[in-house]
Enzyme design. Structure first.
Site, PDB file in Angstrom:
ATOM      1  N   SER A   1      30.518 -68.805 -78.852  1.00 22.56           N
ATOM      2  CA  SER A   1      29.517 -67.854 -79.339  1.00 22.56           C
ATOM      3  C   SER A   1      28.120 -68.274 -78.882  1.00 22.56           C
ATOM      4  O   SER A   1      27.631 -69.353 -79.224  1.00 22.56           O
ATOM      5  CB  SER A   1      29.553 -67.786 -80.859  1.00 22.56           C
ATOM      6  OG  SER A   1      28.392 -67.113 -81.301  1.00 22.56           O
TER       7      SER A   1
ATOM      8  N   HIS B   1      31.351 -64.937 -76.237  1.00 22.32           N
ATOM      9  CA  HIS B   1      31.234 -64.136 -77.451  1.00 22.32           C
ATOM     10  C   HIS B   1      29.760 -63.828 -77.714  1.00 22.32           C
ATOM     11  O   HIS B   1      28.926 -64.735 -77.821  1.00 22.32           O
ATOM     12  CB  HIS B   1      31.836 -64.931 -78.614  1.00 22.32           C
ATOM     13  CG  HIS B   1      31.947 -64.188 -79.897  1.00 22.32           C
ATOM     14  ND1 HIS B   1      32.977 -63.295 -80.162  1.00 22.32           N
ATOM     15  CD2 HIS B   1      31.171 -64.195 -81.006  1.00 22.32           C
ATOM     16  CE1 HIS B   1      32.816 -62.802 -81.384  1.00 22.32           C
ATOM     17  NE2 HIS B   1      31.709 -63.320 -81.916  1.00 22.32           N
TER      18      HIS B   1
ATOM     19  N   ASP C   1      27.169 -61.997 -80.202  1.00 24.79           N
ATOM     20  CA  ASP C   1      27.019 -61.477 -81.561  1.00 24.79           C
ATOM     21  C   ASP C   1      25.795 -60.584 -81.666  1.00 24.79           C
ATOM     22  O   ASP C   1      24.669 -61.065 -81.585  1.00 24.79           O
ATOM     23  CB  ASP C   1      26.862 -62.656 -82.537  1.00 24.79           C
ATOM     24  CG  ASP C   1      28.158 -63.414 -82.736  1.00 24.79           C
ATOM     25  OD1 ASP C   1      29.153 -62.788 -83.144  1.00 24.79           O
ATOM     26  OD2 ASP C   1      28.174 -64.636 -82.470  1.00 24.79           O
TER      27      ASP C   1
ATOM     28  N   MET D   1      23.565 -58.238 -84.028  1.00 27.05           N
ATOM     29  CA  MET D   1      23.292 -58.015 -85.467  1.00 27.05           C
ATOM     30  C   MET D   1      22.081 -57.112 -85.621  1.00 27.05           C
ATOM     31  O   MET D   1      21.085 -57.288 -84.909  1.00 27.05           O
ATOM     32  CB  MET D   1      22.994 -59.355 -86.132  1.00 27.05           C
ATOM     33  CG  MET D   1      24.085 -60.384 -85.954  1.00 27.05           C
ATOM     34  SD  MET D   1      23.601 -61.928 -86.734  1.00 27.05           S
ATOM     35  CE  MET D   1      24.989 -62.969 -86.297  1.00 27.05           C
TER      36      MET D   1
ATOM     37  N   HIS E   1      30.645 -58.659 -80.144  1.00 24.60           N
ATOM     38  CA  HIS E   1      30.967 -58.505 -81.572  1.00 24.60           C
ATOM     39  C   HIS E   1      29.817 -57.755 -82.230  1.00 24.60           C
ATOM     40  O   HIS E   1      28.746 -58.318 -82.449  1.00 24.60           O
ATOM     41  CB  HIS E   1      31.156 -59.913 -82.162  1.00 24.60           C
ATOM     42  CG  HIS E   1      31.403 -59.934 -83.630  1.00 24.60           C
ATOM     43  ND1 HIS E   1      31.337 -61.091 -84.381  1.00 24.60           N
ATOM     44  CD2 HIS E   1      31.733 -58.952 -84.515  1.00 24.60           C
ATOM     45  CE1 HIS E   1      31.604 -60.829 -85.639  1.00 24.60           C
ATOM     46  NE2 HIS E   1      31.834 -59.522 -85.755  1.00 24.60           N
TER      47      HIS E   1
ATOM     48  N   MET F   1      27.896 -56.305 -85.141  1.00 22.98           N
ATOM     49  CA  MET F   1      27.702 -56.340 -86.592  1.00 22.98           C
ATOM     50  C   MET F   1      26.567 -55.365 -86.883  1.00 22.98           C
ATOM     51  O   MET F   1      25.444 -55.761 -87.216  1.00 22.98           O
ATOM     52  CB  MET F   1      27.373 -57.772 -87.040  1.00 22.98           C
ATOM     53  CG  MET F   1      28.605 -58.674 -87.025  1.00 22.98           C
ATOM     54  SD  MET F   1      28.206 -60.431 -87.053  1.00 22.98           S
ATOM     55  CE  MET F   1      28.009 -60.716 -85.296  1.00 22.98           C
TER      56      MET F   1
ATOM     57  N   MET G   1      37.227 -62.405 -89.602  1.00 19.37           N
ATOM     58  CA  MET G   1      36.064 -63.283 -89.814  1.00 19.37           C
ATOM     59  C   MET G   1      36.472 -64.405 -90.755  1.00 19.37           C
ATOM     60  O   MET G   1      37.013 -64.161 -91.833  1.00 19.37           O
ATOM     61  CB  MET G   1      34.902 -62.505 -90.425  1.00 19.37           C
ATOM     62  CG  MET G   1      34.169 -61.578 -89.476  1.00 19.37           C
ATOM     63  SD  MET G   1      33.522 -62.360 -87.977  1.00 19.37           S
ATOM     64  CE  MET G   1      32.392 -63.576 -88.660  1.00 19.37           C
TER      65      MET G   1
ATOM     66  N   GLY H   1      26.983 -62.957 -90.077  1.00 21.83           N
ATOM     67  CA  GLY H   1      25.522 -62.948 -90.143  1.00 21.83           C
ATOM     68  C   GLY H   1      24.864 -64.210 -89.617  1.00 21.83           C
ATOM     69  O   GLY H   1      23.768 -64.159 -89.077  1.00 21.83           O
ATOM     70  N   PHE H   2      25.563 -65.329 -89.766  1.00 24.55           N
ATOM     71  CA  PHE H   2      24.940 -66.597 -89.376  1.00 24.55           C
ATOM     72  C   PHE H   2      25.973 -67.540 -88.772  1.00 24.55           C
ATOM     73  O   PHE H   2      27.113 -67.590 -89.238  1.00 24.55           O
ATOM     74  CB  PHE H   2      24.299 -67.278 -90.595  1.00 24.55           C
ATOM     75  CG  PHE H   2      23.223 -66.426 -91.219  1.00 24.55           C
ATOM     76  CD1 PHE H   2      21.912 -66.500 -90.766  1.00 24.55           C
ATOM     77  CD2 PHE H   2      23.540 -65.521 -92.232  1.00 24.55           C
ATOM     78  CE1 PHE H   2      20.927 -65.692 -91.319  1.00 24.55           C
ATOM     79  CE2 PHE H   2      22.565 -64.706 -92.795  1.00 24.55           C
ATOM     80  CZ  PHE H   2      21.250 -64.794 -92.335  1.00 24.55           C
ATOM     81  N   GLY H   3      25.531 -68.294 -87.770  1.00 24.13           N
ATOM     82  CA  GLY H   3      26.368 -69.350 -87.216  1.00 24.13           C
ATOM     83  C   GLY H   3      26.253 -70.593 -88.085  1.00 24.13           C
ATOM     84  O   GLY H   3      25.443 -70.646 -89.029  1.00 24.13           O
ATOM     85  N   GLY H   4      27.078 -71.579 -87.793  1.00 20.27           N
ATOM     86  CA  GLY H   4      26.950 -72.876 -88.448  1.00 20.27           C
ATOM     87  C   GLY H   4      27.459 -72.943 -89.877  1.00 20.27           C
ATOM     88  O   GLY H   4      27.107 -73.873 -90.604  1.00 20.27           O
TER      89      GLY H   4
ATOM     90  N   ASP I   1      36.755 -66.120 -86.091  1.00 20.28           N
ATOM     91  CA  ASP I   1      35.334 -66.312 -85.782  1.00 20.28           C
ATOM     92  C   ASP I   1      34.593 -66.816 -87.017  1.00 20.28           C
ATOM     93  O   ASP I   1      34.560 -66.141 -88.047  1.00 20.28           O
ATOM     94  CB  ASP I   1      34.757 -64.957 -85.324  1.00 20.28           C
ATOM     95  CG  ASP I   1      33.279 -65.028 -85.002  1.00 20.28           C
ATOM     96  OD1 ASP I   1      32.731 -66.137 -84.893  1.00 20.28           O
ATOM     97  OD2 ASP I   1      32.680 -63.942 -84.828  1.00 20.28           O
ATOM     98  N   GLY I   2      34.018 -68.010 -86.882  1.00 20.90           N
ATOM     99  CA  GLY I   2      33.180 -68.552 -87.946  1.00 20.90           C
ATOM    100  C   GLY I   2      33.673 -69.903 -88.428  1.00 20.90           C
ATOM    101  O   GLY I   2      34.779 -70.004 -88.970  1.00 20.90           O
ATOM    102  N   GLY I   3      32.903 -70.932 -88.174  1.00 17.96           N
ATOM    103  CA  GLY I   3      33.239 -72.266 -88.661  1.00 17.96           C
ATOM    104  C   GLY I   3      34.447 -72.889 -87.984  1.00 17.96           C
ATOM    105  O   GLY I   3      35.032 -73.839 -88.513  1.00 17.96           O
TER     106      GLY I   3
ATOM    107  N   GLY J   1      30.969 -71.427 -82.006  1.00 21.81           N
ATOM    108  CA  GLY J   1      29.562 -71.515 -81.623  1.00 21.81           C
ATOM    109  C   GLY J   1      29.096 -72.954 -81.677  1.00 21.81           C
ATOM    110  O   GLY J   1      29.028 -73.646 -80.654  1.00 21.81           O
ATOM    111  N   SER J   2      28.830 -73.423 -82.901  1.00 24.60           N
ATOM    112  CA  SER J   2      28.314 -74.788 -83.078  1.00 24.60           C
ATOM    113  C   SER J   2      29.233 -75.839 -82.472  1.00 24.60           C
ATOM    114  O   SER J   2      28.761 -76.822 -81.903  1.00 24.60           O
ATOM    115  CB  SER J   2      28.158 -75.103 -84.567  1.00 24.60           C
ATOM    116  OG  SER J   2      27.698 -73.979 -85.251  1.00 24.60           O
TER     117      SER J   2
END
Ligand code: DX5
Ligand code: ZN
Length: 215
Positions: free
Chosen positions: A7, A32, A34, A36, A65, A67, A136, A141-144, A174-176, A196-197
């Protein structure tokens, strides 16, 4: 085979071109992106001008993606700026079939996403109608953020629904997602990992990508 879609949200925005070339060289499968709008999610990221600029320097599959609320308004614009896969949220509209048709009529692959609190059964009618389903694993809404473990049961449910119907499709998480929890997402049926992170924040980006790919 596991596909990895880093991401861009977690990259250094002052170095976008270099960041993409780095992950492309290291062997990731997609990028990816994102998008928003500040309404569907409480954050604003980037939109068409950034994606079309990046399209000129990369041949990676662009996994967009969305959003955003009422996504049908923007499908042709994202198709024109270089998206290959366009994923929208089930919760963002009431005309999901129309959105899917619009994406397909632009010659792009279609994906549908759900937030962690949306039950997986709502996706049943879309199995066989989209190329990808995105579960999800954090609140969008937010990475990390940290992965919400319960979301993996939605991954499993979608994977079972698809198997029962004899449909083959990509299941994205997607996410974490990181190297510690990715294997369990895969065991539950995911085959496309967004990170992402865990990619852009890694001390050695190339070896992080290789480790994800060898899961
Ligand atoms: C969150 C985005 C994710 C996010 C992933 O709304 O959809 O793609 O950037 O970032 P990490 O892997 O850091 O959770
Ligand atoms: Zn995303």
């Amino acid at each position: 085979m596991i596909k990895l879609s880093p991401s861009l949200l977690a990259s250094d925005f002052s170095q976008l071109g270099n960041e993409i070339l780095k992950i492309e060289k290291a062997g990731c499968d997609m990028l990816h992106l994102d998008v928003m709008d500040g309404f569907f999610v409480p954050n604003i990221s980037f939109g068409m001008p950034v994606i079309s600029s990046l399209r000129k320097i990369s041949s990676l599959i662009f996994d967009v993606h969305l959003m955003i609320n009422d996504p049908v308004r923007y499908i042709d614009k994202f198709a024109a700026c270089g998206a290959d896969i366009i994923t929208f949220h089930y919760e963002s509209c009431n005309n999901q079939y129309e959105v899917i048709e619009k994406i397909k009529s632009c010659g792009k692959k279609a994906g549908i996403a759900i937030k962690p609190s949306t039950p997986a059964f709502v996706l049943e009618p879309f199995i066989g109608k989209t190329d990808m389903i995105l579960i999800m694993t954090v609140e969008p809404g937010f990475g990390g953020q940290k992965l919400i473990p319960d979301t993996l049961s939605s991954v499993k449910q979608v994977s079972e629904m698809a198997k029962a119907r004899g449909v083959s499709l990509d299941i994205q998480v997607d996410g974490g997602i990181n190297l510690q929890n990715a294997a369990s997402a895969v065991q539950n049926g995911a085959n496309v990992l967004v990170a992402g992170s865990a990619v852009f924040g890694a001390a050695d980006v190339e070896s992080a990508i290789k480790s994800f790919k060898s899961l």
